[in-house]
Design a protein around this motif. Structure first.
Motif, PDB file in Angstrom:
ATOM      1  N   LEU A 238       0.829  -1.206   0.000  1.00 44.69           N
ATOM      2  CA  LEU A 238       0.000   0.000   0.000  1.00 44.69           C
ATOM      3  C   LEU A 238       0.865   1.258   0.000  1.00 44.69           C
ATOM      4  N   TYR A 239       1.920   1.251   0.782  1.00 45.23           N
ATOM      5  CA  TYR A 239       2.808   2.415   0.801  1.00 45.23           C
ATOM      6  C   TYR A 239       3.643   2.495  -0.480  1.00 45.23           C
ATOM      7  N   ALA A 240       3.961   1.366  -1.067  1.00 46.01           N
ATOM      8  CA  ALA A 240       4.659   1.382  -2.358  1.00 46.01           C
ATOM      9  C   ALA A 240       3.793   2.059  -3.410  1.00 46.01           C
ATOM     10  N   ASN A 241       2.494   1.758  -3.390  1.00 48.10           N
ATOM     11  CA  ASN A 241       1.567   2.387  -4.342  1.00 48.10           C
ATOM     12  C   ASN A 241       1.446   3.891  -4.085  1.00 48.10           C
ATOM     13  N   ARG A 242       1.454   4.272  -2.813  1.00 51.01           N
ATOM     14  CA  ARG A 242       1.402   5.710  -2.485  1.00 51.01           C
ATOM     15  C   ARG A 242       2.619   6.431  -3.064  1.00 51.01           C
ATOM     16  N   CYS A 243       3.773   5.827  -2.922  1.00 47.98           N
ATOM     17  CA  CYS A 243       4.994   6.438  -3.460  1.00 47.98           C
ATOM     18  C   CYS A 243       4.922   6.554  -4.976  1.00 47.98           C
ATOM     19  N   SER A 244       4.476   5.494  -5.633  1.00 48.82           N
ATOM     20  CA  SER A 244       4.401   5.493  -7.098  1.00 48.82           C
ATOM     21  C   SER A 244       3.405   6.522  -7.612  1.00 48.82           C
ATOM     22  N   ASP A 245       2.258   6.643  -6.942  1.00 46.64           N
ATOM     23  CA  ASP A 245       1.241   7.616  -7.370  1.00 46.64           C
ATOM     24  C   ASP A 245       1.756   9.046  -7.238  1.00 46.64           C
ATOM     25  N   ALA A 246       2.371   9.349  -6.099  1.00 46.88           N
ATOM     26  CA  ALA A 246       2.914  10.697  -5.901  1.00 46.88           C
ATOM     27  C   ALA A 246       4.016  10.981  -6.908  1.00 46.88           C
ATOM     28  N   ALA A 247       4.830   9.974  -7.210  1.00 49.26           N
ATOM     29  CA  ALA A 247       5.915  10.150  -8.178  1.00 49.26           C
ATOM     30  C   ALA A 247       5.370  10.548  -9.543  1.00 49.26           C
ATOM     31  N   ARG A 248       4.259   9.950  -9.964  1.00 45.80           N
ATOM     32  CA  ARG A 248       3.699  10.267 -11.282  1.00 45.80           C
ATOM     33  C   ARG A 248       3.119  11.681 -11.329  1.00 45.80           C
ATOM     34  N   VAL A 249       2.554  12.125 -10.215  1.00 46.27           N
ATOM     35  CA  VAL A 249       2.040  13.502 -10.163  1.00 46.27           C
ATOM     36  C   VAL A 249       3.184  14.490 -10.335  1.00 46.27           C
ATOM     37  N   PHE A 250       4.258  14.281  -9.597  1.00 47.00           N
ATOM     38  CA  PHE A 250       5.388  15.206  -9.656  1.00 47.00           C
ATOM     39  C   PHE A 250       6.114  15.129 -11.004  1.00 47.00           C
ATOM     40  N   LYS A 251       6.096  13.960 -11.624  1.00 48.69           N
ATOM     41  CA  LYS A 251       6.716  13.823 -12.944  1.00 48.69           C
ATOM     42  C   LYS A 251       5.977  14.671 -13.979  1.00 48.69           C
ATOM     43  N   VAL A 252       4.645  14.640 -13.931  1.00 56.22           N
ATOM     44  CA  VAL A 252       3.838  15.445 -14.860  1.00 56.22           C
ATOM     45  C   VAL A 252       4.114  16.933 -14.638  1.00 56.22           C
ATOM     46  N   MET A 253       4.161  17.347 -13.372  1.00 50.76           N
ATOM     47  CA  MET A 253       4.382  18.757 -13.065  1.00 50.76           C
ATOM     48  C   MET A 253       5.781  19.207 -13.467  1.00 50.76           C
ATOM     49  N   ALA A 254       6.743  18.301 -13.403  1.00 56.44           N
ATOM     50  CA  ALA A 254       8.108  18.651 -13.804  1.00 56.44           C
ATOM     51  C   ALA A 254       8.213  18.817 -15.315  1.00 56.44           C
ATOM     52  N   LYS A 255       7.495  17.992 -16.053  1.00 58.97           N
ATOM     53  CA  LYS A 255       7.575  18.028 -17.512  1.00 58.97           C
ATOM     54  C   LYS A 255       6.700  19.117 -18.125  1.00 58.97           C
ATOM     55  N   GLU A 256       5.634  19.500 -17.448  1.00 58.24           N
ATOM     56  CA  GLU A 256       4.701  20.482 -18.000  1.00 58.24           C
ATOM     57  C   GLU A 256       4.516  21.645 -17.015  1.00 58.24           C
ATOM     58  N   PRO A 257       5.404  22.622 -17.088  1.00 58.44           N
ATOM     59  CA  PRO A 257       5.354  23.761 -16.157  1.00 58.44           C
ATOM     60  C   PRO A 257       4.036  24.529 -16.187  1.00 58.44           C
ATOM     61  N   GLU A 258       3.282  24.458 -17.307  1.00 58.17           N
ATOM     62  CA  GLU A 258       2.016  25.194 -17.375  1.00 58.17           C
ATOM     63  C   GLU A 258       1.006  24.685 -16.359  1.00 58.17           C
ATOM     64  N   LEU A 259       1.177  23.450 -15.891  1.00 52.33           N
ATOM     65  CA  LEU A 259       0.286  22.938 -14.855  1.00 52.33           C
ATOM     66  C   LEU A 259       0.431  23.755 -13.565  1.00 52.33           C
ATOM     67  N   ASN A 260       1.643  24.236 -13.317  1.00 53.60           N
ATOM     68  CA  ASN A 260       1.846  25.093 -12.145  1.00 53.60           C
ATOM     69  C   ASN A 260       1.040  26.383 -12.276  1.00 53.60           C
ATOM     70  N   ASP A 261       0.913  26.885 -13.505  1.00 52.69           N
ATOM     71  CA  ASP A 261       0.105  28.092 -13.721  1.00 52.69           C
ATOM     72  C   ASP A 261      -1.364  27.817 -13.414  1.00 52.69           C
ATOM     73  N   ASN A 262      -1.845  26.627 -13.798  1.00 50.14           N
ATOM     74  CA  ASN A 262      -3.232  26.260 -13.489  1.00 50.14           C
ATOM     75  C   ASN A 262      -3.452  26.146 -11.989  1.00 50.14           C
ATOM     76  N   VAL A 263      -2.479  25.584 -11.308  1.00 51.95           N
ATOM     77  CA  VAL A 263      -2.589  25.465  -9.847  1.00 51.95           C
ATOM     78  C   VAL A 263      -2.598  26.854  -9.219  1.00 51.95           C
ATOM     79  N   GLU A 264      -1.767  27.759  -9.718  1.00 50.25           N
ATOM     80  CA  GLU A 264      -1.721  29.114  -9.186  1.00 50.25           C
ATOM     81  C   GLU A 264      -3.056  29.819  -9.383  1.00 50.25           C
TER      82      GLU A 264
END
Length: 374
Positions: A238-264
């Motif tokens: 369960l914790y392995a899945n938590r780590c993997s899920d969070a990793a994919r979120v941060f990977k998307v945000m790292a590759k697509e900076p415009e997502l940070n603008d949407n969050v802002e």
């Protein structure tokens, strides 16, 4: 050359010295040797005795090891300087060196960061293991195990405990910022992970296999029992899945900076909702038209906030298969990643490093779970 040979050589030298002394003394005397008076005889005897005593002391000071070393080479001569240390000296030097080497090895094994300490790793593993609720247990009567700890709870828990992070001082908010700013320096995340990853995974595995929970009994009461292998493996998975899920979120945000603008934009809309409510309660609204106008402002602010919220969630979810995360979890990770990118010197690289670390950690935990479940 042995001790006996050394004594013979030094004895010959002493005799030569004594004879030379007598001859020189007789040369300087104005009277023949038979005319030496009674006062001079004891002086000569005393000088000869002193020379003999000194020679004996020199012989006694020569150890068998020194004698052997001086005579071990065919080209060595008596009185040649010693070129090798005695065996006791070598042993003493080794005795002084070995503890230093052991101390250096111990220091390397116990190395820890001054700010992110080993105590944090110990506490984190215990905190996470305590958050697991096995199936058919007192706190979880369902058929599947679950985690009672969210990403937000972990962040809040460690943002309020100053005892786990060096001594940055200040209030809780200042402490959290100081620690995160430190960790998100270029290269620091990977250094910390390299330092603590093995220890963290080992502790998670060990504690998962020794943890105890309360389970219902046939008599209608509850009894404490240790987690079985399947439950321990489920905890780590369960914790392995938590780590993997969070990793994919941060990977998307790292590759697509415009997502940070949407969050802002979403965060700004959320603040506008709060401002609209404050205006509603602070203003002296007497006329019905004023109340209606203030209500419309609040509704418009809420609608815009929800539109931007949905946009952020869908943008990230559509780029990755993140069905394991609820909207609330995904949005929280997006906001957390946004805050880190706003303060990190290298925003995209820091989020990408964090993604790689969490991906690797998820794999390690899953591998450990498989070993336990075998």
């Amino acid at each position: 050359m042995n001790t006996k040979q050394a004594r013979i050589i030094i004895g010959v030298v002493v005799v030569a010295i004594v004879i030379s002394g007598i001859w020189l003394f007789s040369r300087k005397a104005e009277t023949p040797p038979q005319a030496v008076n009674a006062t001079q005889k004891p002086q000569i005897a005393t000088s000869m005795q002193q020379i003999a005593d000194k020679a004996a002391e020199t012989i006694d000071e020569i150890s068998p090891d020194e004698a052997t070393q001086n005579g071990s080479s065919g080209n060595a001569t008596a009185g040649a300087p010693k070129t090798q240390p005695a065996a006791p000296a070598v042993a003493a030097k080794q005795a002084q060196t070995e503890p230093a080497q052991k101390q250096e090895e111990t220091t390397e094994e116990n190395v820890e960061d001054d700010t992110i300490r080993l105590s944090f790793i110990d506490n984190l593993s215990a905190y996470l293991v305590a958050g697991y609720q096995p199936p058919k247990s007192r706190k979880n009567p369902t058929e599947r195990g679950r985690l009672a700890i969210s990403y937000k709870q972990v962040n809040m828990h460690y943002g309020l405990d100053p005892s786990l992070f060096g001594n940055p001082g200040g209030a809780a908010g200042q402490l959290r910022k100081a620690v995160l700013d430190y960790a998100f320096q270029p290269g620091m995340l990977k250094s910390l992970y390299t330092l603590y990853a093995d220890s963290f995974v080992d502790q998670m595995s060990e504690q998962a296999q020794t943890a105890e929970r309360s389970f219902p009994t046939n008599g209608g009461s509850f009894a404490t029992a240790q987690l079985n292998a399947a439950q321990s493996a489920e905890l780590l998975t369960l914790y392995a899945n938590r780590c993997s899920d969070a990793a994919r979120v941060f990977k998307v945000m790292a590759k697509e900076p415009e997502l940070n603008d949407n969050v802002e934009r979403y965060l700004l809309a959320a603040r506008n909702v709060n401002t609209a409510y404050e205006h509603f309660w602070k203003r002296d609204l007497k006329a019905p038209s004023q109340v209606e106008l203030a209500g419309k402002e609040i509704k418009q602010a809420i609608v815009l906030r929800e539109e931007l919220r949905s946009k952020v969630i869908q943008a990230i979810r559509n780029r990755n298969n993140l069905n394991n995360l609820s909207d609330e979890q995904l949005l929280y990770l997006a906001q957390w990643g946004h805050r880190r990118s706003m303060s990190a010197p290298q925003p995209a690289k820091s989020l990408d490093n964090l993604s790689e670390i969490l991906t690797d950690l998820g794999k390690r935990l899953k591998a450990e779970a498989q070993k336990i479940g075998e």
